[in-house]
Design a protein around this motif. Structure first.
Motif, PDB file in Angstrom:
ATOM      1  N   PHE A 203      31.625 -24.385   1.224  1.00 48.22           N
ATOM      2  CA  PHE A 203      31.340 -25.772   0.853  1.00 48.22           C
ATOM      3  C   PHE A 203      31.337 -25.944  -0.657  1.00 48.22           C
ATOM      4  O   PHE A 203      30.729 -25.157  -1.380  1.00 48.22           O
TER       5      PHE A 203
ATOM      6  N   PHE B  80      30.463 -28.961  -3.486  1.00 43.10           N
ATOM      7  CA  PHE B  80      29.812 -30.272  -3.531  1.00 43.10           C
ATOM      8  C   PHE B  80      30.227 -31.056  -4.757  1.00 43.10           C
ATOM      9  O   PHE B  80      30.823 -30.541  -5.692  1.00 43.10           O
TER      10      PHE B  80
ATOM     11  N   ALA C 114      24.512 -28.326  -8.160  1.00 40.37           N
ATOM     12  CA  ALA C 114      24.790 -27.619  -6.908  1.00 40.37           C
ATOM     13  C   ALA C 114      24.560 -26.112  -7.006  1.00 40.37           C
ATOM     14  O   ALA C 114      24.517 -25.438  -5.991  1.00 40.37           O
ATOM     15  N   LEU C 115      24.418 -25.581  -8.218  1.00 43.31           N
ATOM     16  CA  LEU C 115      24.124 -24.151  -8.360  1.00 43.31           C
ATOM     17  C   LEU C 115      22.640 -23.972  -8.633  1.00 43.31           C
ATOM     18  O   LEU C 115      22.009 -24.810  -9.292  1.00 43.31           O
TER      19      LEU C 115
ATOM     20  N   LEU D   2      31.295 -22.593  -8.458  1.00 41.09           N
ATOM     21  CA  LEU D   2      30.907 -23.040  -7.118  1.00 41.09           C
ATOM     22  C   LEU D   2      32.034 -22.740  -6.124  1.00 41.09           C
ATOM     23  O   LEU D   2      31.778 -22.316  -4.994  1.00 41.09           O
TER      24      LEU D   2
ATOM     25  N   CYS E 244      32.002 -19.115  -5.335  1.00 36.82           N
ATOM     26  CA  CYS E 244      30.961 -18.798  -4.338  1.00 36.82           C
ATOM     27  C   CYS E 244      31.396 -19.244  -2.948  1.00 36.82           C
ATOM     28  O   CYS E 244      31.168 -18.551  -1.960  1.00 36.82           O
TER      29      CYS E 244
ATOM     30  N   GLN F 263      16.786 -30.547  -3.153  1.00 39.58           N
ATOM     31  CA  GLN F 263      17.708 -30.424  -4.275  1.00 39.58           C
ATOM     32  C   GLN F 263      19.093 -29.974  -3.783  1.00 39.58           C
ATOM     33  O   GLN F 263      19.208 -29.303  -2.771  1.00 39.58           O
ATOM     34  N   ASP F 264      20.096 -30.338  -4.572  1.00 37.89           N
ATOM     35  CA  ASP F 264      21.470 -29.982  -4.212  1.00 37.89           C
ATOM     36  C   ASP F 264      21.668 -28.480  -4.086  1.00 37.89           C
ATOM     37  O   ASP F 264      22.367 -28.008  -3.206  1.00 37.89           O
ATOM     38  N   HIS F 265      21.043 -27.718  -5.004  1.00 37.70           N
ATOM     39  CA  HIS F 265      21.332 -26.283  -4.986  1.00 37.70           C
ATOM     40  C   HIS F 265      20.763 -25.615  -3.743  1.00 37.70           C
ATOM     41  O   HIS F 265      21.276 -24.594  -3.293  1.00 37.70           O
ATOM     42  N   VAL F 266      19.730 -26.197  -3.146  1.00 38.78           N
ATOM     43  CA  VAL F 266      19.181 -25.655  -1.909  1.00 38.78           C
ATOM     44  C   VAL F 266      20.140 -25.929  -0.753  1.00 38.78           C
ATOM     45  O   VAL F 266      20.353 -25.075   0.108  1.00 38.78           O
ATOM     46  N   ARG F 267      20.772 -27.112  -0.786  1.00 34.92           N
ATOM     47  CA  ARG F 267      21.780 -27.406   0.229  1.00 34.92           C
ATOM     48  C   ARG F 267      22.944 -26.419   0.100  1.00 34.92           C
ATOM     49  O   ARG F 267      23.463 -25.924   1.102  1.00 34.92           O
ATOM     50  N   THR F 268      23.344 -26.126  -1.148  1.00 30.73           N
ATOM     51  CA  THR F 268      24.417 -25.150  -1.359  1.00 30.73           C
ATOM     52  C   THR F 268      24.035 -23.808  -0.742  1.00 30.73           C
ATOM     53  O   THR F 268      24.845 -23.164  -0.078  1.00 30.73           O
TER      54      THR F 268
ATOM     55  N   ALA G 262      24.259 -24.008   2.929  1.00 26.49           N
ATOM     56  CA  ALA G 262      25.660 -24.033   3.339  1.00 26.49           C
ATOM     57  C   ALA G 262      26.260 -22.633   3.315  1.00 26.49           C
ATOM     58  O   ALA G 262      27.199 -22.333   4.032  1.00 26.49           O
ATOM     59  N   ARG G 263      25.693 -21.769   2.483  1.00 29.80           N
ATOM     60  CA  ARG G 263      26.175 -20.399   2.355  1.00 29.80           C
ATOM     61  C   ARG G 263      25.802 -19.567   3.578  1.00 29.80           C
ATOM     62  O   ARG G 263      26.161 -18.405   3.686  1.00 29.80           O
TER      63      ARG G 263
END
Lengths: 499, 304
Positions: free
Chosen positions: A85, A87, A93-94, A146, A149, B201-206, B209-210
């Motif tokens: 994914f 974003f 996002a990181l 990203l 990853c 937060q966005d990074h937690v969603r990332t 998603a991982r």
């Protein structure tokens, strides 16, 4: 043989039907693009099947034949791990407190440094970035990290939600080219974008969504060249194009603002060096350049909203005082509109409170009825009307919130407004309407505009003249149409070729 | 990192000096003297006492001499506990207070952070609501209620644990528990709130998603930013816990520092109060320094 197939996907949340019977498929190595205005269900269609969006979807979504709909989180996780994914917001996002290397290791399932370095390398990042934290990387580098990853475990499918809309034009094609290289290895790509020229170049299938339903689906070339549906045609028409005819702009009047020899330094970094420009009544000037070229720093220094180390700014011939000594009568002349409307409005305040706020400070003698009247007039002017006065930002769409921000800038009757990427966070349909509104205001109020943008289409739609910035200097200035038609500087040539 | 450390140290010393000056002046402007008692002393004896302790000198001279002595590590004699120096009194009480406060700090942080994480694993679930309720009660109950309550239940009714004194290791359990309870409640609330913010937060969603497990996502990606407010709170709170919890020491009859603080102030025992104040201020500065270093660990952007 499709890698990923969605059939009859529906989703409702709190009684609202967000998705209704959405179907599409992605071939091995193929790219399907979901396009549509904001709120059309693009992002939901991407993330709901993977359990990354709120609500419980129905229908069918099969990744490499494995059905995901109806699975609980523990059973869903291994299937989700077959996808990667990317974003929209590379800035957030990181994970900020983990190095790129440790996040990549987590995604790849290996700690082998040479393997991790190879993954970064194929995304165009040097090995040294492994040891860095995300905040040390630029927006484009973060998006590459990203992607590194998301592709570390060789996923069968990559889901990319607006992967380039937070990046400047030059980077967009580079990122999509990168994603195309992964497709050559057999990875399917589900791309969400409102950037139709980009979609046209990279996707092989296009699915158009509107109100949570698929209204058009076909080969990218067919859909974009022979759109069958009115909404698709509107989306294509709203895409800003450099070859559209120049708009009629108001005739500039007397000199209004003059900035000369502006320098802004942040520590060792010279953000702006010796920049000068003039602006007349009713005239619009675009400051264009890539991210980090110093456009925002220059505009903020001139508007006395940010630091300014040296240089003079005059307003109708009189010098403008430094930031700390700006008084209400100076602030009235010049009002800003920022990029992210959701962030520039106080979430606890009603629309009316936000719009009235400048009056409170800039016209302290105004009675509260007069304030309310002027706020209502400003809301009318941005075509929102009094129905919105009592609402709070959370209940507004991006376009509505940006209209409120424009009303807030207009309410103090400024002669100049500063637009700092005012349309960049909005989708193409909404951005087009905001540009139309700004064009009308420019004509009806003879409003001077200083527009900071990395989007040349915005410059073309609104601005008489364009100044190109590169590494803190103005490298080129001239009539907008002529400058874009025959760019002199490398910086502008890059921007033109990326548009 | 080193630059931050040096900068903090450079501001800590003037702060400490300011604290000493302020408490010195405040103590002296307060009415009363260490030699006041039921039976007033006659003038000659009183003058002799003042001379012995240097209290007849101008205030500025006394201050200068005090600072000079403090720099050499001498906090002076106690004016009330005859035959004891302030350093001696602190040396007696500090180990007790440090043990009590240190154990309570560790317990509070462990219980609080674990409680916050458990609650955040299933937001809105019964465990979350139960922990939320428990921590609200823990924060609201003052230690002079929890202390005696614990003594009553575990000491008197059940006779599982000693009621007071320090005759066995088990004697630490009740006072540590009573002292840790409000702090643990506050830490749990702060952790839970911080996690609730971090989880969207966005990074937690990332991270989700991982394909990472919910616990990994929570502990590795969401917890560090969520702990920043906890660290801000625990810095000053730790200094308070360590320098003697007056109520707890009184309830459980522990010979800690707290009573010197109170009695020193009541008796106008200037050197004793100043000694304890310097210790307290020093600990606060130390723990704020530790908190600053922890920020850098939790958020690399704070490293400058």
């Amino acid at each position: 043989m499709s890698v990923y197939a969605v059939e009859g996907l529906s989703l409702s949340l709190n009684g609202a039907q967000l998705l209704e019977g959405v179907s599409f498929a992605i071939d091995k190595g193929g790219c399907t693009a979901l396009v549509g205005a904001s709120g059309s269900g693009k992002t939901m269609s991407c993330f709901a099947p993977f359990g990354l969006a709120p609500g419980t979807p129905t229908g069918s979504a099969r990744l490499e034949g494995a059905e995901m709909i109806g699975l609980a989180e523990p059973a869903l996780r291994p299937i989700r791990a077959r996808a990667g994914f990317v974003f929209q917001q590379p800035l957030t996002a990181l994970t900020p407190h983990l190095t790129i290397g440790s996040q990549l290791a987590e995604a790849a399932g290996t700690r082998d440094r040479s393997a991790l370095a190879a993954m970064l390398d194929r995304c165009g990042l040097p090995e040294a970035k492994l040891d860095q934290y995300p905040h040390r990387l630029s927006g484009g580098e973060r998006q590459r990290a990203l992607i590194a990853c998301a592709t570390a475990h060789d996923p069968a499918l990559l889901v990319a939600d607006e992967p380039t809309s937070a990046l400047d034009a030059g980077l967009r094609h580079a990122i999509l080219d990168l994603l195309d290289r992964f497709r050559e290895r057999g990875m399917g790509l589900l791309l969400v974008s409102h950037d139709l020229p980009l979609v046209a170049k990279h996707a092989d299938r296009v699915v158009v969504l509107d109100g949570g339903k698929v209204i058009e689906d076909g080969r990218a070339a067919d859909v974009l060249e022979r759109p069958q549906h009115a909404t698709t045609r509107a989306l294509i028409a709203a895409s800003p194009r450099l070859d559209s005819p120049a708009p009629l702009l108001p005739e500039p009047g007397a000199p209004l603002l003059s900035a000369s020899g502006i320098n802004v330094r942040f520590g060792k970094l010279a953000a702006v060096s010796g920049a000068s420009f003039d602006l007349r009544e009713g005239e619009a000037l675009a400051l264009v350049g890539r991210s980090g070229s110093g456009k925002s720093s220059l505009a903020r220094a001139v508007a006395r909203l940010g630091p300014c180390d040296s240089g003079t700014v005059t307003w109708r011939g009189d010098p403008l005082p430094p930031r700390s000594r700006m008084r209400a009568e100076h602030r009235r002349c010049l009002q800003p509109v920022f990029q992210d409307p959701a962030a520039s409005l106080d979430p606890h305040w009603t629309v009316q409170q936000s719009v009235e706020e400048p009056l409170r400070h800039l016209f302290p003698d105004l009675a509260s009825e007069a304030r309310a009247e002027r706020a209502a007039a400003a809301l009318d002017e941005v075509e929102l009307g009094s129905a919105y006065a009592k609402r709070r930002p959370a209940t507004l769409s991006g376009g509505q919130a940006q209209r409120v921000a424009i009303a807030r800038a207009l309410v103090a009757d400024p002669e100049l407004i500063l637009l700092d990427e005012a349309t960049s966070a909005l989708d193409v349909l909404v951005a087009g309407r905001i540009l139309d509104l700004l064009g009308k205001l420019q004509a009806s109020r003879r409003l001077a505009i200083l527009a900071i943008t990395h989007d040349l289409a915005v410059a073309r739609a609104l601005c008489h003249r364009t100044a190109v910035m590169d590494a803190g200097r103005i490298v080129e200035t001239g009539d907008t149409a002529a400058t874009i038609a025959a760019p002199q500087s490398q910086a502008l040539r890059d921007l033109v070729s990326a548009s | 990192m080193l630059a931050i450390l040096l900068r903090r140290l450079a501001t800590a010393l003037p702060t400490l000096l300011a604290v000493i000056l302020l408490s010195f002046v405040l103590m002296r402007t307060a009415p009363g003297s260490p030699f006041d008692s039921e039976r007033p002393l006659d003038a000659a004896t009183r003058a002799a006492m003042d001379r012995t302790y240097g209290l007849d000198q101008p205030l500025i001279v006394q201050l200068g001499r005090y600072l000079g002595n403090v720099l050499q590590g001498d906090f002076g004699p106690s004016l009330v506990y005859k035959d004891f120096t302030v350093s001696g009194l602190i040396a007696q009480g500090l180990p007790v207070s440090l043990t009590l406060g240190g154990l309570a700090l560790i317990l509070a942080a462990a219980l609080g952070i674990a409680g916050g994480i458990l609650g955040a694993l299933r937001p809105g679930g019964w465990l979350d609501r139960w922990i939320g309720f428990k921590s609200a009660v823990a924060v609201a109950l003052p230690s002079f209620v929890t202390g005696p309550l614990l003594v009553l239940v575990f000491g008197l009714w059940l006779s599982w644990l000693p009621v007071s004194g320090l005759d066995s290791a088990a004697a630490w359990i009740l006072p540590v528990l009573a002292l840790a309870t409000p702090t643990a409640g506050a830490v749990a609330k702060l952790t839970r709130t911080g996690l609730a913010e971090a989880m969207v937060q966005d990074h937690v969603r990332t991270a989700r998603a991982r394909g990472l497990s919910p616990l990994t996502v929570l502990v590795r990606h969401a917890l560090p930013p969520a702990l920043i407010p906890v660290v801000s709170y625990l810095g000053p709170a730790a200094a308070g816990l360590l320098t003697g919890a007056v109520v707890i020491e009184t309830v459980f009859g522990l010979p800690g520092l707290g009573r010197y603080f109170v009695q020193g102030a009541l008796n106008r025992d200037y050197p004793l109060v100043l000694g304890v104040v310097i210790l307290y201020a020093g600990l606060i500065l130390l723990f704020n320094l530790i908190a600053d270093l922890l920020y850098g660990l939790l958020d690399p952007r704070a490293r400058g």
